[in-house]
Write a protein that holds these residues in place. Structure first.
Motif, PDB file in Angstrom:
ATOM      1  N   ARG A  69       0.819  -1.201   0.000  1.00  0.00           N
ATOM      2  CA  ARG A  69       0.000   0.000   0.000  1.00  0.00           C
ATOM      3  C   ARG A  69       0.859   1.260   0.000  1.00  0.00           C
ATOM      4  NH1 ARG A  69      -5.667   0.119   2.727  1.00  0.00           N
ATOM      5  NH2 ARG A  69      -5.508  -1.822   1.645  1.00  0.00           N
ATOM      6  N   GLY A  70       1.975   1.277   0.763  1.00  0.00           N
ATOM      7  CA  GLY A  70       2.868   2.429   0.796  1.00  0.00           C
ATOM      8  C   GLY A  70       3.496   2.695  -0.560  1.00  0.00           C
ATOM      9  N   ALA A  71       3.824   1.619  -1.275  1.00  0.00           N
ATOM     10  CA  ALA A  71       4.413   1.775  -2.600  1.00  0.00           C
ATOM     11  C   ALA A  71       3.398   2.379  -3.563  1.00  0.00           C
ATOM     12  CB  ALA A  71       4.910   0.429  -3.120  1.00  0.00           C
ATOM     13  N   GLN A 122     -12.254   0.596   1.670  1.00  0.00           N
ATOM     14  CA  GLN A 122     -12.181  -0.046   0.360  1.00  0.00           C
ATOM     15  C   GLN A 122     -10.978  -0.977   0.341  1.00  0.00           C
ATOM     16  OE1 GLN A 122     -14.396   0.478  -2.232  1.00  0.00           O
ATOM     17  NE2 GLN A 122     -15.524   1.903  -0.939  1.00  0.00           N
ATOM     18  N   GLU A 123     -11.130  -2.127  -0.266  1.00  0.00           N
ATOM     19  CA  GLU A 123     -10.006  -3.012  -0.554  1.00  0.00           C
ATOM     20  C   GLU A 123      -9.696  -2.816  -2.028  1.00  0.00           C
ATOM     21  OE1 GLU A 123      -8.177  -5.069   1.391  1.00  0.00           O
ATOM     22  OE2 GLU A 123      -9.277  -4.294   3.123  1.00  0.00           O
ATOM     23  N   LEU A 124      -8.639  -2.084  -2.316  1.00  0.00           N
ATOM     24  CA  LEU A 124      -8.315  -1.753  -3.694  1.00  0.00           C
ATOM     25  C   LEU A 124      -7.248  -2.676  -4.260  1.00  0.00           C
ATOM     26  CD1 LEU A 124      -8.214   2.134  -3.360  1.00  0.00           C
ATOM     27  CD2 LEU A 124     -10.052   0.731  -4.308  1.00  0.00           C
ATOM     28  N   SER A 125      -7.280  -2.845  -5.554  1.00  0.00           N
ATOM     29  CA  SER A 125      -6.280  -3.639  -6.268  1.00  0.00           C
ATOM     30  C   SER A 125      -4.915  -3.005  -6.123  1.00  0.00           C
ATOM     31  CB  SER A 125      -6.638  -3.705  -7.751  1.00  0.00           C
ATOM     32  OG  SER A 125      -7.901  -4.267  -7.946  1.00  0.00           O
ATOM     33  N   ARG A 153      -7.143   5.480  -3.403  1.00  0.00           N
ATOM     34  CA  ARG A 153      -8.296   6.375  -3.346  1.00  0.00           C
ATOM     35  C   ARG A 153      -7.802   7.810  -3.465  1.00  0.00           C
ATOM     36  NH1 ARG A 153     -13.229   5.517   0.763  1.00  0.00           N
ATOM     37  NH2 ARG A 153     -14.458   7.302   0.089  1.00  0.00           N
ATOM     38  N   ALA A 154      -8.491   8.618  -4.271  1.00  0.00           N
ATOM     39  CA  ALA A 154      -8.068  10.002  -4.486  1.00  0.00           C
ATOM     40  C   ALA A 154      -9.137  10.992  -4.042  1.00  0.00           C
ATOM     41  CB  ALA A 154      -7.740  10.220  -5.961  1.00  0.00           C
TER      42      ALA A 154
END
Length: 164
Positions: free
Chosen positions: A3-5, A86-89, A94-95
């Motif tokens: 997620r940090g990347a 949200q569980e994002l790919s 999220r923006a």
């Protein structure tokens, strides 16, 4: 991808665009020629389906050239608010309350980028959602054909799939 990347990729894109707030400076990159940037023709093709408060989006970025791109960022904007969690790919972040951005990965000349699959949860059930897909950042490339990378799809709460 961690997620940090993902945040680093998105933040780098924001910084490259100047302060990270979409506005006239960003529009000039996508809308007009850039002296030092390559020319590419980014396109998106995919499907959208809404069932209850769950919105599924699957798309593939493509590049018809004339130059390859090392990466680009696509943006998905919704007419409805996203749920808080949200569980994002991988490669997506999220923006905003109604926006998600995703990196495309390398876009080779006359080739495809990575497939992007999103399962988004809406804040509340709605009878329809307008889904807008466009290029948010393309590394400074000139793209003279916006007809194939700017889409608006109306998804009805039927579970049916709508293609673009």
């Amino acid at each position: 991808m961690r997620r940090g990347a993902v945040r680093s990729v998105v933040v780098a894109g924001l910084l490259a665009l100047g302060a990270g707030v979409p506005g006239p400076a960003q529009a000039s990159v996508a809308d007009g020629p850039v002296a030092d940037g390559p020319e590419a023709d980014v396109a998106y093709h995919g499907r959208v389906a809404l069932a209850g408060s769950r919105l599924r989006i699957w798309l593939v970025p493509e590049n018809d050239g004339p130059a390859a791109l090392p990466n680009a960022t696509l943006r998905v904007r919704l007419s409805a608010e996203l749920a808080d969690r949200q569980e994002l790919s991988g490669g997506c972040a999220r923006a905003g309350s109604r926006e998600v951005v995703c990196e495309t990965g390398p876009l080779p000349l006359h080739g495809r980028g990575r497939h992007v699959a999103l399962q988004l949860e809406l804040r509340e059930r709605t009878p329809e959602v307008a889904v807008r897909v466009d290029t948010w950042w393309n590394g400074g490339a000139t793209d003279r054909n916006h007809a194939n990378n700017e889409h608006v799809v109306l998804a009805l709460d039927t579970g049916d799939t709508y293609a673009f």
